[in-house]
Design an enzyme around this catalytic site. Structure first.
Site, PDB file in Angstrom:
ATOM      1  CE1 TYR A 258      14.097  -2.177   8.741  1.00 56.49           C
ATOM      2  CE2 TYR A 258      16.323  -1.372   8.328  1.00 56.49           C
ATOM      3  CZ  TYR A 258      15.088  -1.775   7.863  1.00 56.49           C
ATOM      4  OH  TYR A 258      14.852  -1.800   6.504  1.00 56.49           O
TER       5      TYR A 258
ATOM      6  CB  SER B   2      17.269  -7.743   3.043  1.00 54.31           C
ATOM      7  OG  SER B   2      18.016  -7.574   4.222  1.00 54.31           O
TER       8      SER B   2
ATOM      9  CB  SER C 107      -0.951   0.008   1.207  1.00 56.75           C
ATOM     10  OG  SER C 107      -0.223   0.010   2.422  1.00 56.75           O
TER      11      SER C 107
ATOM     12  CB  ALA D 143      18.947  -7.613  14.752  1.00 59.17           C
TER      13      ALA D 143
ATOM     14  CE  LYS E  13      14.133  -5.161   6.458  1.00 57.50           C
ATOM     15  NZ  LYS E  13      13.064  -5.800   5.658  1.00 57.50           N
TER      16      LYS E  13
ATOM     17  CB  THR F 153       9.892   4.805   0.055  1.00 59.20           C
ATOM     18  OG1 THR F 153      10.666   4.381   1.187  1.00 59.20           O
ATOM     19  CG2 THR F 153      10.497   4.235  -1.217  1.00 59.20           C
TER      20      THR F 153
END
Length: 279
Positions: free
Chosen positions: A151, A136, A13, A153, A155, A186
């Protein structure tokens, strides 16, 4: 005539997932796309053709994921490419993030993807083909980001299980690829996609400075173009021998080599110790 592949994309989304879904639909591909809110997904994608299947899915629920996969197969008759894109960022020093905060990030970023893989693989194995693409981050390879330890960790976990997965599914004609983007423009650094620590500790000035840098300077100025990133992901599905690792962005390329060089330096500096530990 070439048959269009059926894609299953999570976290569709917003961000890279939304850009990917829109590009796929423009190519004529059949796309099952998931989000927590089907209303938000339909509004964001804004496509009414029968090649688009929007699905409301709770990725942390095996039942919800299984239902979504079955609906995809029931609607399109097959499943070819699975893109595990859903996830969110988290900042905070390891000491200041609670067990619940850390586990929730793992539940979505790691176990959500594992749920999808677990439910999709029986279909891919049966047809003896398919491609699992796990989104990833360069932070799954290069972890030198103060305040992003949990975060990173999650990935790193994605990278690790995808490397094993690639070997496990090879006999079935199935590919697995880790896509590791750098900074792309983004919504990733927006409040809806980036969780902040509930109980920050004042002593961690380096972490606060890193958070401020990301929110005040990097946000909105990321060098990566989501349209080009999505096109690169689509290209993966069209090659006979896709890579296991695909880094996206010059920044990701440079950080990956910085990590490789640092590991090499440590290996050589401590070689005598390393090789002296055998019987």
């Amino acid at each position: 005539m070439k048959t269009q592949k059926v894609w299953f994309v999570t976290g569709a989304s917003k961000g890279l997932g939304l850009t990917l879904v829109k590009q796929l639909l423009n190519t004529g591909a059949k796309v099952a796309a998931t989000s927590r809110s089907i209303a938000d997904l339909k509004k964001a994608v804004d496509f009414s053709g029968d090649q688009f299947l929007p699905l409301a899915v709770n990725l942390t629920s095996e039942e919800s994921v299984a239902d979504a996969i079955e609906k995809t197969i029931g609607t399109f008759g097959q499943l070819d490419v699975v893109v595990n894109n859903a996830g969110y960022g988290m900042t905070g020093a390891l000491e200041e993030l609670s067990d619940a905060e850390a586990r929730t990030n793992f539940d979505v970023n790691v176990f959500g993807s594992l749920n999808v893989i677990r439910k999709a693989l029986p279909h891919l194995r049966q047809q003896q083909s398919g491609h699992i693409i796990n989104i990833s981050s360069v932070g799954g390879f290069y972890g030198m980001f103060p305040g992003f330890g949990i975060y990173c960790a999650t990935k790193f976990a994605v990278d690790g299980f995808t490397e094993a997965l690639s070997e496990e599914v090879k006999p079935f004609g199935i590919h697995a690829t880790i896509v590791s983007p750098g900074y792309f423009r983004t919504e990733f650094l927006n409040p809806t996609s980036l969780s902040m620590p509930q109980n920050p500790i004042d002593a961690y000035k380096l972490v606060r400075d890193s958070e401020a840098l990301h929110l005040s300077q990097i946000k909105g100025n990321q060098p990566g173009d989501p349209e080009k990133g999505a096109s690169a992901i689509i290209k993966l599905a069209d090659v006979e021998n896709p890579p296991l690792h695909l880094f996206l962005g010059e920044d990701a390329y440079n950080m990956a080599y910085a990590k490789i060089d640092a590991v090499k330096r440590d290996l050589e500096s401590w070689k005598d110790v390393t090789v002296s530990t055998g019987f």
